[in-house]
Design a protein around this motif. Structure first.
Motif, PDB file in Angstrom:
ATOM      1  N   THR A  61       0.883  -1.447   0.084  1.00 30.05           N
ATOM      2  CA  THR A  61      -0.076  -0.016  -0.247  1.00 30.05           C
ATOM      3  C   THR A  61       1.342   1.274  -0.064  1.00 30.05           C
ATOM      4  OG1 THR A  61      -0.191  -0.192   2.564  1.00 30.05           O
ATOM      5  CG2 THR A  61      -2.007  -0.833   1.266  1.00 30.05           C
ATOM      6  N   THR A 104       1.313  -0.187  -4.306  1.00 24.50           N
ATOM      7  CA  THR A 104      -0.536   0.378  -5.439  1.00 24.50           C
ATOM      8  C   THR A 104       0.750   0.011  -6.917  1.00 24.50           C
ATOM      9  OG1 THR A 104       0.032   2.838  -4.674  1.00 24.50           O
ATOM     10  CG2 THR A 104      -1.050   1.508  -3.254  1.00 24.50           C
ATOM     11  N   THR A 146       1.253  -2.942  -8.425  1.00 19.66           N
ATOM     12  CA  THR A 146      -0.007  -3.475  -8.433  1.00 19.66           C
ATOM     13  C   THR A 146      -1.260  -2.834  -9.203  1.00 19.66           C
ATOM     14  OG1 THR A 146       0.539  -3.740  -6.094  1.00 19.66           O
ATOM     15  CG2 THR A 146      -2.248  -4.306  -6.718  1.00 19.66           C
ATOM     16  N   THR A 190       0.597  -9.102  -2.408  1.00 20.68           N
ATOM     17  CA  THR A 190       1.146  -8.448  -1.748  1.00 20.68           C
ATOM     18  C   THR A 190       1.435  -8.359  -0.186  1.00 20.68           C
ATOM     19  OG1 THR A 190      -1.244  -7.424  -1.525  1.00 20.68           O
ATOM     20  CG2 THR A 190       0.361  -6.619  -3.423  1.00 20.68           C
ATOM     21  N   VAL A 196       1.088  -6.286   3.648  1.00 19.44           N
ATOM     22  CA  VAL A 196       0.832  -4.915   3.846  1.00 19.44           C
ATOM     23  C   VAL A 196       0.846  -5.145   5.204  1.00 19.44           C
ATOM     24  CG1 VAL A 196      -0.954  -4.218   2.249  1.00 19.44           C
ATOM     25  CG2 VAL A 196      -1.072  -6.051   4.169  1.00 19.44           C
ATOM     26  N   GLN A 252      -5.261  -2.318   5.382  1.00 21.93           N
ATOM     27  CA  GLN A 252      -4.705  -2.049   4.215  1.00 21.93           C
ATOM     28  C   GLN A 252      -4.075  -4.052   2.937  1.00 21.93           C
ATOM     29  OE1 GLN A 252       0.038  -1.622   5.590  1.00 21.93           O
ATOM     30  NE2 GLN A 252      -0.485   0.161   5.714  1.00 21.93           N
ATOM     31  N   ALA A 310      -7.567  -2.931   0.764  1.00 23.28           N
ATOM     32  CA  ALA A 310      -7.166  -1.852  -0.066  1.00 23.28           C
ATOM     33  C   ALA A 310      -6.704  -2.278  -1.031  1.00 23.28           C
ATOM     34  CB  ALA A 310      -6.402  -0.856   0.881  1.00 23.28           C
ATOM     35  N   SER A 311      -5.190  -3.563  -0.641  1.00 23.90           N
ATOM     36  CA  SER A 311      -4.640  -4.552  -1.575  1.00 23.90           C
ATOM     37  C   SER A 311      -5.270  -4.901  -2.348  1.00 23.90           C
ATOM     38  CB  SER A 311      -3.575  -4.810  -0.570  1.00 23.90           C
ATOM     39  OG  SER A 311      -2.642  -5.183  -1.782  1.00 23.90           O
ATOM     40  N   GLN A 353      -3.148   6.585  -6.553  1.00 18.96           N
ATOM     41  CA  GLN A 353      -3.698   6.489  -4.327  1.00 18.96           C
ATOM     42  C   GLN A 353      -3.187   7.686  -3.739  1.00 18.96           C
ATOM     43  OE1 GLN A 353      -6.558   3.913  -4.532  1.00 18.96           O
ATOM     44  NE2 GLN A 353      -5.823   4.259  -6.637  1.00 18.96           N
ATOM     45  N   ILE A 374      -1.926   4.370   2.087  1.00 17.52           N
ATOM     46  CA  ILE A 374      -2.417   4.093   1.250  1.00 17.52           C
ATOM     47  C   ILE A 374      -2.588   4.183   0.134  1.00 17.52           C
ATOM     48  CG2 ILE A 374      -4.358   2.280   0.454  1.00 17.52           C
ATOM     49  CD1 ILE A 374      -5.747   2.152   2.826  1.00 17.52           C
ATOM     50  N   GLY A 375      -1.086   4.725  -0.048  1.00 21.31           N
ATOM     51  CA  GLY A 375      -1.065   5.124  -1.243  1.00 21.31           C
ATOM     52  C   GLY A 375      -0.305   6.246  -1.405  1.00 21.31           C
TER      53      GLY A 375
END
Length: 334
Positions: free
Chosen positions: A152, A157, A160, A173, A175, A180, A183-184, A299, A322-323
């Motif tokens: 993240t 991001t 991904t 991923t 995290v 997270q 979100a991923s 992101q 996240i991002g």
């Protein structure tokens, strides 16, 4: 102009507001009034005294910006069609934490269709890094599997989204939380591994019938390096983009030999203007259409006023984002 300088190596608190002269563009450069500047891992390393800018480059941190061209260097008209007033994003060797910065015109790109200036400020460093190292150098292609550490983060991001859009079969991923993880997965990960609860080597092997992954993107280093070798498949490629955890304390190279692995490392900042220009060309050809089609989108986690750069770095150290984090020049008039 207002800018942020590093008073001395240290924590986020060493980022202090200062006044500097507006830089003057060289013949092949443009002066950009900055609307926003992305924050990246190399900025943190520079703040800590671990990653000095190249010779002749300003000590002001910041490697990616978006804004408006306000001055053209004397030779720009001969090598580019950019005009004063154009909205652009750019990769620079330093100087992004300020109200103005200069950029080689060959390292300037139009703002991708569908993105705001703030979103565009989070594109150059991460997208160029991932594209240059994972796609151009390591040769990632459709039909391959990949493990992406720091899933993240800005790099995570980006990797991904690009791998999903360009045909990866499996995307793993790592995290640090359930939030997270979710979100991923929404960004395109097949399996998001909470490293606090599960061992990523075991999870990768379990989901690949013990075969491992074709590629690993790592921004962590430290004890992740030997574990990456364990998680990699035969003839796998490890792409080392960062070293957040520092040096490897213990290392067994036998898995590298037995699996015929390739371990690549590189930085973007030290590459020449010409080398970066080729990365830009490929991004505009292959990735800009993905932005325009809505297949990918930067992101953006949180924005901070320029003078609050220290708070942004504190947030980065705290984790949980996240991002990308982005600095805003509140004096910029759209």
């Amino acid at each position: 102009m207002q800018a942020i300088e590093i008073s001395h190596p240290g924590g986020p608190e060493v980022l202090q507001r200062t006044t500097r002269e507006v830089p003057v563009p060289k013949a092949d450069e443009v002066l950009i009034e900055i609307a926003a500047a992305g924050i990246n891992g190399p900025d943190v390393m520079q703040r800590k005294g671990l990653y000095n800018p190249p010779a002749g480059v300003t000590d002001i941190p910041g490697l990616e910006i978006a804004g408006r061209i306000v001055v053209l260097g004397s030779d720009v008209a001969q090598i580019s069609s950019y005009q004063v007033g154009d909205l652009v994003c750019a990769l620079i060797a330093g100087g992004g934490y300020a109200e103005y910065a200069v950029a080689p015109v060959r390292n300037v790109m139009p703002v991708p269709t569908g993105l705001s200036l703030i979103e565009a400020a989070s594109v150059p460093e991460t997208f160029m890094t991932v594209w240059a190292h994972l796609f151009m150098r390591a040769g990632f292609s459709a039909g391959k599997s990949i493990l992406i550490h720091g899933g993240t983060s800005g790099i995570g991001t980006t990797a991904t989204m690009l791998c999903r859009a360009l045909g990866a079969t499996q995307i793993f991923t790592t995290v640090g939380s359930a939030t997270q993880q979710q979100a991923s997965l929404e960004l395109g990960a097949t399996v998001a591994i909470n490293y606090r609860d599960d061992d990523f080597v075991e999870q990768v092997k379990r989901h690949t019938n013990d075969q491992g992954v074709d590629f690993v993107v790592d921004i962590i280093a430290g004890d992740y390096v030997p574990r990456n070798y364990q998680a990699a498949a035969m003839n796998g490629i490890i792409v080392q983009i960062g070293v957040a955890q520092g040096r490897v304390k213990e290392m067994d190279l036998f898995p590298m030999l037995a699996k015929r692995l390739t371990h690549l490392g590189a930085t973007l900042r030290s590459q020449t203007v010409e080398q970066k220009s080729e990365i830009f060309r490929q991004l505009q050809e292959r990735v800009w259409p993905l932005f325009a089609a809505g297949q990918i989108k930067p992101q953006l986690f949180k924005t901070y006023a320029l003078q609050d750069a220290h708070l942004a770095h504190a947030q980065l150290a705290e984790g949980g984002h996240i991002g990308k984090l982005v600095l805003i020049n509140e004096n910029f008039k759209a």
